[in-house]
Design an enzyme around this catalytic site. Structure first.
Site, PDB file in Angstrom:
ATOM      1  CG  ASP A  13      -1.987   1.060   1.195  1.00 27.77           C
ATOM      2  OD1 ASP A  13      -3.174   0.713   1.347  1.00 27.77           O
ATOM      3  OD2 ASP A  13      -1.649   2.256   1.022  1.00 27.77           O
ATOM      4  CG  ASP A 111      -2.943   3.497  -2.190  1.00 25.64           C
ATOM      5  OD1 ASP A 111      -3.951   2.785  -2.016  1.00 25.64           O
ATOM      6  OD2 ASP A 111      -2.358   4.084  -1.260  1.00 25.64           O
ATOM      7  CD  GLU A 112      -5.930  -1.442  -0.915  1.00 24.79           C
ATOM      8  OE1 GLU A 112      -5.922  -2.586  -0.417  1.00 24.79           O
ATOM      9  OE2 GLU A 112      -6.565  -0.487  -0.441  1.00 24.79           O
TER      10      GLU A 112
HETATM   11  P1  TTP Z   1      -5.278   5.046   1.347  1.00 28.31           P
HETATM   12  O1  TTP Z   1      -4.224   4.040   1.012  1.00 28.31           O
HETATM   13  O2  TTP Z   1      -6.335   4.639   2.296  1.00 28.31           O
HETATM   14  O3  TTP Z   1      -4.629   6.366   1.937  1.00 28.31           O
HETATM   15  P2  TTP Z   1      -3.236   7.064   1.635  1.00 28.31           P
HETATM   16  O4  TTP Z   1      -2.463   6.308   0.610  1.00 28.31           O
HETATM   17  O5  TTP Z   1      -3.485   8.491   1.310  1.00 28.31           O
HETATM   18  O6  TTP Z   1      -2.522   7.037   3.026  1.00 28.31           O
HETATM   19  P3  TTP Z   1      -1.864   5.796   3.756  1.00 28.31           P
HETATM   20  O7  TTP Z   1      -0.425   6.153   3.921  1.00 28.31           O
HETATM   21  O8  TTP Z   1      -2.571   5.700   5.070  1.00 28.31           O
HETATM   22  O9  TTP Z   1      -2.053   4.588   2.901  1.00 28.31           O
HETATM   23  O10 TTP Z   1      -5.972   5.539   0.015  1.00 28.31           O
HETATM   24  C1  TTP Z   1      -5.257   5.703  -1.205  1.00 28.31           C
HETATM   25  C2  TTP Z   1      -5.722   6.938  -1.927  1.00 28.31           C
HETATM   26  O11 TTP Z   1      -7.129   6.860  -2.145  1.00 28.31           O
HETATM   27  C3  TTP Z   1      -5.492   8.223  -1.136  1.00 28.31           C
HETATM   28  O12 TTP Z   1      -4.251   8.819  -1.399  1.00 28.31           O
HETATM   29  C4  TTP Z   1      -6.632   9.088  -1.548  1.00 28.31           C
HETATM   30  C5  TTP Z   1      -7.725   8.134  -1.955  1.00 28.31           C
HETATM   31  N1  TTP Z   1      -8.778   8.102  -0.927  1.00 28.31           N
HETATM   32  C6  TTP Z   1      -9.999   8.699  -1.196  1.00 28.31           C
HETATM   33  O13 TTP Z   1     -10.220   9.239  -2.276  1.00 28.31           O
HETATM   34  N2  TTP Z   1     -10.973   8.672  -0.238  1.00 28.31           N
HETATM   35  C7  TTP Z   1     -10.781   8.070   0.973  1.00 28.31           C
HETATM   36  O14 TTP Z   1     -11.691   8.056   1.829  1.00 28.31           O
HETATM   37  C8  TTP Z   1      -9.514   7.459   1.238  1.00 28.31           C
HETATM   38  C9  TTP Z   1      -9.251   6.803   2.560  1.00 28.31           C
HETATM   39  C10 TTP Z   1      -8.553   7.505   0.270  1.00 28.31           C
HETATM   40 MG    MG Z   2      -2.187   4.216   0.781  1.00 23.24          MG
END
Ligand code: TTP
Ligand code: MG
Length: 360
Positions: A13, A111-112
């Site tokens: 992720d 992103d995962e």
């Molecule tokens: P995430 O992997 O949940 O968040 P992140 O990558 O920003 O942070 P982390 O380091 O905790 O992984 O989500 C990936 C992307 O998806 C994030 O950059 C923005 C988008 N997103 C949304 O559009 N809405 C949401 O509610 C969330 C949680 C993420």
């Molecule tokens: Mg993320």
């Protein structure tokens, strides 16, 4: 009894993904609280924080928070509008790299992804070395950092990847995954939302160890098929394969009127109907969306689209209907005959609570 083949799964992720892409393009942002989301308009803005940097998280900011509140907590942050096309493109590039490291590969969000590396690592130690290589390559090729969880199954790997963010690497002991999970709160289980947490708490179940003490039969009585899945996750017995599945970028339903429609009430009701159908397709695809939009075409083929980013991921039909109506409203006063109306969702991620992804 034949011994079950042991698997080694990675869950990768990316860290603060949208913000990291922005920072990569503008190194002056490095180390600053950065927010991607709605315009704060000096505290008067509507809309939400889509994501924010870890520096911003120190101020209490997080995904889904109203942007007005974010402004109150951290007015000095750098506030940026989202550039989804860019994030989609970078995502594709990174996924292309990740894919090469697994025997099988499954992207589950922008992103995962899961990788099955059973054929490439003999034990946890080798798996850890491989994960370090993945992290190094993602950093050098894409200038992004990620967190990786390694486990004997998908659910434990996913839970692990979240344990030491950002830039983390967490290994679930392959021989005793249940013991690793035991002390964690039930909220770490993907798909266990606030309602399920409250229900479980009502029965004195707050950690996974509590959950492990509940007989599978009881979980089935409470949750039906989901209970079987929950039992498998809590006891690290879930064995869903990592499999390549195409994830659609967007889903849409459009309706062309047999004859152009003058009365806007009919446009709303047709949009509602289209939203109903689209919600069914969303459920079928086992995805959730964070962007909902509309398309409207007038008699002379003049076409407009609008879209809105929602506070978080959802699969709600009501949210879809309401958003479509809100977005259509600006066209009502045109008093022009309408030819077509459509609804669309994008910004999709796999709904991890569904049987499709992690279920039995
Ligand atoms: P995430 O992997 O949940 O968040 P992140 O990558 O920003 O942070 P982390 O380091 O905790 O992984 O989500 C990936 C992307 O998806 C994030 O950059 C923005 C988008 N997103 C949304 O559009 N809405 C949401 O509610 C969330 C949680 C993420
Ligand atoms: Mg993320």
């Amino acid at each position: 009894m034949q011994q079950e083949t042991r698997r080694i799964i990675f869950h990768v992720d990316l860290d603060a993904f949208y913000v990291s892409v922005e920072t990569r393009g503008n190194p002056a942002l490095r180390g600053l609280p950065v927010v991607v989301g709605a315009d704060p308009e000096r505290g008067m803005g509507r809309g939400v924080v889509i994501t924010c940097s870890y520096e911003a998280r120190k101020f209490g900011l997080k995904s889904g928070m109203p942007i007005s509140r974010a402004w109150k907590l951290c007015p000095t942050a750098v506030y940026l509008r989202a550039n989804f096309e860019l994030y989609e493109r970078v995502s594709e590039e990174v996924m292309g790299t990740l894919k090469g490291f697994g025997d099988s590969f499954e992207q589950t969000g922008i992103d995962e992804a899961f990788l099955d590396v059973s054929g490439r690592a003999a034990d946890a130690e080798e798996a850890e070395q491989l994960a370090l290589v993945v992290k190094r390559v993602v950093r050098s090729v894409h200038r992004l950092s990620c967190s990786i969880g390694i486990g004997p199954n998908k659910s434990s790997a996913k839970i692990a990847s979240d344990q030491q963010k950002p830039d983390g690497l967490t290994v679930v002991p392959l021989d005793s995954p249940a013991a690793f999970l035991a002390p964690l709160p039930v909220s770490v289980i993907p798909g266990v939302g606030r309602k399920t947490q409250a229900f479980l708490k009502g029965h004195g179940i707050e950690t996974i160890s509590h959950l492990q003490a509940v007989p599978g039969k009881q979980l089935m009585t409470w949750f039906g098929k989901t209970g079987v899945w929950l039992w498998g996750v809590a006891n690290a017995q879930e064995r869903i394969p990592v499999r390549a599945r195409e994830m659609p970028k967007s889903l849409a339903v459009e309706r062309t009127f047999r004859e152009d429609v003058q009365e806007f009430g009919r446009v709303y009701s047709e949009a509602e109907d289209a939203a109903h159908e689209l919600a069914a397709r969303v459920a079928q695809a086992a995805v959730r969306f964070r962007v909902a939009g509309i398309k409207i075409r007038f008699r002379h083929f003049e076409t407009h689209t609008r879209e809105r980013t929602l506070p978080g991921y959802t699969d709600s039909e009501d949210v879809l209907k309401q958003t479509a109506k809100d977005l259509l409203r600006e066209f009502e006063s045109r008093n022009e005959a309408v030819r077509l109306v459509g609804v669309r969702v994008s910004g999709l991620e796999r709904d991890s609570s569904t049987m499709e992804t992690l279920g039995p």
